[in-house]
Design an enzyme around this catalytic site. Structure first.
Site, PDB file in Angstrom:
ATOM      1  N   CYS A   1      42.065  45.887  36.752  1.00 51.27           N
ATOM      2  CA  CYS A   1      42.708  45.708  38.063  1.00 51.27           C
ATOM      3  C   CYS A   1      44.194  46.047  38.032  1.00 51.27           C
ATOM      4  O   CYS A   1      44.599  47.192  37.892  1.00 51.27           O
ATOM      5  CB  CYS A   1      42.460  44.283  38.555  1.00 51.27           C
ATOM      6  SG  CYS A   1      43.005  43.964  40.252  1.00 51.27           S
TER       7      CYS A   1
ATOM      8  N   GLU B   1      35.109  44.980  37.444  1.00 48.11           N
ATOM      9  CA  GLU B   1      35.710  43.731  36.995  1.00 48.11           C
ATOM     10  C   GLU B   1      34.819  42.539  37.360  1.00 48.11           C
ATOM     11  O   GLU B   1      34.336  42.436  38.483  1.00 48.11           O
ATOM     12  CB  GLU B   1      37.080  43.576  37.651  1.00 48.11           C
ATOM     13  CG  GLU B   1      37.804  42.294  37.309  1.00 48.11           C
ATOM     14  CD  GLU B   1      39.097  42.134  38.083  1.00 48.11           C
ATOM     15  OE1 GLU B   1      39.891  41.247  37.729  1.00 48.11           O
ATOM     16  OE2 GLU B   1      39.316  42.896  39.050  1.00 48.11           O
TER      17      GLU B   1
ATOM     18  N   LYS C   1      42.422  40.831  29.301  1.00 46.28           N
ATOM     19  CA  LYS C   1      43.464  41.275  30.222  1.00 46.28           C
ATOM     20  C   LYS C   1      44.816  40.659  29.863  1.00 46.28           C
ATOM     21  O   LYS C   1      44.926  39.460  29.617  1.00 46.28           O
ATOM     22  CB  LYS C   1      43.081  40.915  31.661  1.00 46.28           C
ATOM     23  CG  LYS C   1      44.012  41.489  32.711  1.00 46.28           C
ATOM     24  CD  LYS C   1      43.540  41.160  34.123  1.00 46.28           C
ATOM     25  CE  LYS C   1      44.451  41.794  35.169  1.00 46.28           C
ATOM     26  NZ  LYS C   1      44.063  41.449  36.548  1.00 46.28           N
TER      27      LYS C   1
END
Length: 507
Positions: A383, A270, A331
């Site tokens: 994540c 990430e 995301k």
């Protein structure tokens, strides 16, 4: 002898607190899975004779114990990286844990007010399991959700793991709550021979099924194994967004990749590129040519800015594919305070924790296409996204391989990264797919379709993890049906309990 546990008062509340505090020992890195049953069983036991307000307090004690022991890593994020003083970080962590305890307070109050059926131990156990699952589902949804420490994760290495592809972590949580309540109620069922054996069968059947289904192949290979290299830069969090460290970080990932073996999939974690994509086009172009020369797919995290549907220029936490891969993923599940600030007009500027770098991301749109790499569909998770079972199942069902990238430096040296890894393992098991997990400082792993780690790069080490991941096809029962069959069952059980309780009061 056990009456002091069930009646109102601090002895029972203290037992509830301790029961909650032992529950994290059932999860990674301890993995003492029987403690999940013990913990839930103790909560069920101490709620038996309380009025709703008393039950709410006792349930809150249980929840406070659970999250105080299991999510204390929040303090590390706030103090070490949020620049809050020890006193303020402790206060915020305490508030966070106390707030999470309210989910169990609500569940316990509802249980005591409407659902509990003390006169029917078997039905009572079923209703309790249904309400327990409802609490987990609600906790994973309310205010964007906090789906951490679901009971089912404790069974990743336990006898119930075989149920995950059938009903996901949800089914395992339901079985654990049901088992705990049945164990408590078996003695009450003993005078009724038929009910006793029915309860015993209901107790044993899911565990035997879980054992029988372990290592069952629900999916099949869709091609030859792909060679994988996952780069772990081990960049300290306080250096991550330092402009003076930008060139050093870019050089780090470039050099580690240049010296790595030639592989099909090269994965960076990430925000491995810690600058906006449009400001790193030259660097990305160099890595694109490098990957094409090697006939490799390179997938990396990078923030970007682009206009949303309303034409507003917004920032996104993203994954992109270059070389022999293509696609961009934005995301969707953002971390409160880490990636966006709730009520930011009120909170920004109060303390440094509310002004963390890159804490103004926008949420990506739903129904995004998977990434493509070497001709295969890659389900991307950034994540926190990998901890949402239903969200992950939607992406996994349209993929051949799972990929999650993360920066767990926020957790420091706490147990947080290992809990995070355990949830990623459950996603692989639920979907019957290989998962590649690339992180900044660990744990970087390759996980097989049975949720087992096949290759592991130690935490806090800089290096490259090599492994293989096989594209898989087919859908597990969980990917086909998701939570809906279990949700329908729980709705029927709770409706039955509510109706029976109302009828009992009118007779």
């Amino acid at each position: 002898m056990l009456h002091w546990m069930t009646r109102p008062g601090w002895p029972g509340n203290l037992l509830a607190l301790l029961a909650g505090a032992i529950s994290p020992l059932a999860f990674a890195p301890f993995d003492i899975w029987p403690l999940a049953v013990l913990s839930i069983g103790l909560l069920y036991l101490v709620l038996r004779e309380l009025r709703p307000a008393q039950a709410a307090l006792r349930g809150w004690c249980y929840g406070f114990g659970t999250f105080a022991a299991g999510t204390s890593w929040v303090y590390v994020s706030i103090h070490d990286y949020g620049a809050a003083s020890p006193a303020l970080a402790s206060l915020l962590t305490l508030g966070f844990v106390a707030g999470l305890g309210l989910f169990f307070a609500l569940m316990s109050a509802v249980w005591a007010r409407w659902v509990r059926r003390s006169e029917a131990p078997l039905a009572d156990a079923l209703a309790f399991a249904a309400l327990w699952l409802l609490q987990e589902v609600f906790r994973g949804w309310f205010l964007t959700g906090f789906p951490w420490l679901y009971a089912g994760y404790s069974q990743l290495s336990g006898p119930l793991a075989g149920l995950a592809p059938v009903g996901g972590v949800w089914l395992i949580s339901f079985v654990l709550a049901l088992s705990a309540a049945l164990i408590v109620n078996l003695e009450a069922l003993r005078p009724h021979r038929s009910r006793y054996f029915a309860g015993l069968a209901l107790l044993l059947a899911p565990w035997l099924a879980g054992l029988a289904l372990q290592d069952r192949a629900w999916t099949q290979p869709a091609g030859k194994p792909l060679t994988v290299a996952a780069v772990q830069g081990n960049v300290e969090q306080n250096m991550k967004w330092d402009p003076q460290q930008l060139n050093a970080q870019l050089a780090l990932y470039r050099d580690l990749s240049f010296s790595a073996r030639q592989v099909d999939l090269l994965v960076w974690p990430e925000t491995a590129i810690p600058v906006l994509r449009d400001m790193a086009q030259g660097y990305i172009g160099v890595m694109d040519r490098f990957a094409r020369d090697r006939q490799s797919a390179l997938i990396t995290g990078v923030p970007l800015r682009q206009a949303n549907d309303a034409g507003e220029l917004r920032y996104y936490n993203a994954i992109i594919g270059i070389g022999d891969s293509q696609g961009t993923y934005l995301k969707q599940k953002l971390v409160p305070f880490g990636e966006y600030v709730p009520l930011q007009d009120m909170l920004r500027g109060l303390i440094a924790f509310f002004d963390l770098p890159m804490s103004d991301f926008a949420r990506g749109p739903a129904n995004q296409s998977p990434l493509l790499a070497k001709g295969y569909r890659i389900a991307p998770f950034i994540c926190y996204e990998v901890v949402y079972p239903e969200f992950a199942a939607t992406l996994a069902a349209d993929s051949d391989i799972l990929l999650t990238v993360s920066n767990d430096a926020w957790f420091g040296r706490s147990i947080g990264p290992l809990q995070h890894l355990q949830m990623a393992q459950m996603r692989a098991l639920e979907s019957g797919r290989w998962m590649i997990r690339a992180t900044n400082n660990g744990v970087t792993v390759v996980i097989d379709p049975y949720g087992r780690v096949q290759q592991w790069l130690p935490q806090f080490e800089q290096g490259v993890l090599y492994g293989e991941a096989t594209p898989m096809q087919g859908l597990t029962p969980y990917l086909q049906w998701r939570i809906w069959p279990l949700a329908l069952l729980c709705a029927l059980l709770l409706g039955w309990a509510l109706l029976a309780g109302r009828m009992a009061k009118t007779l």
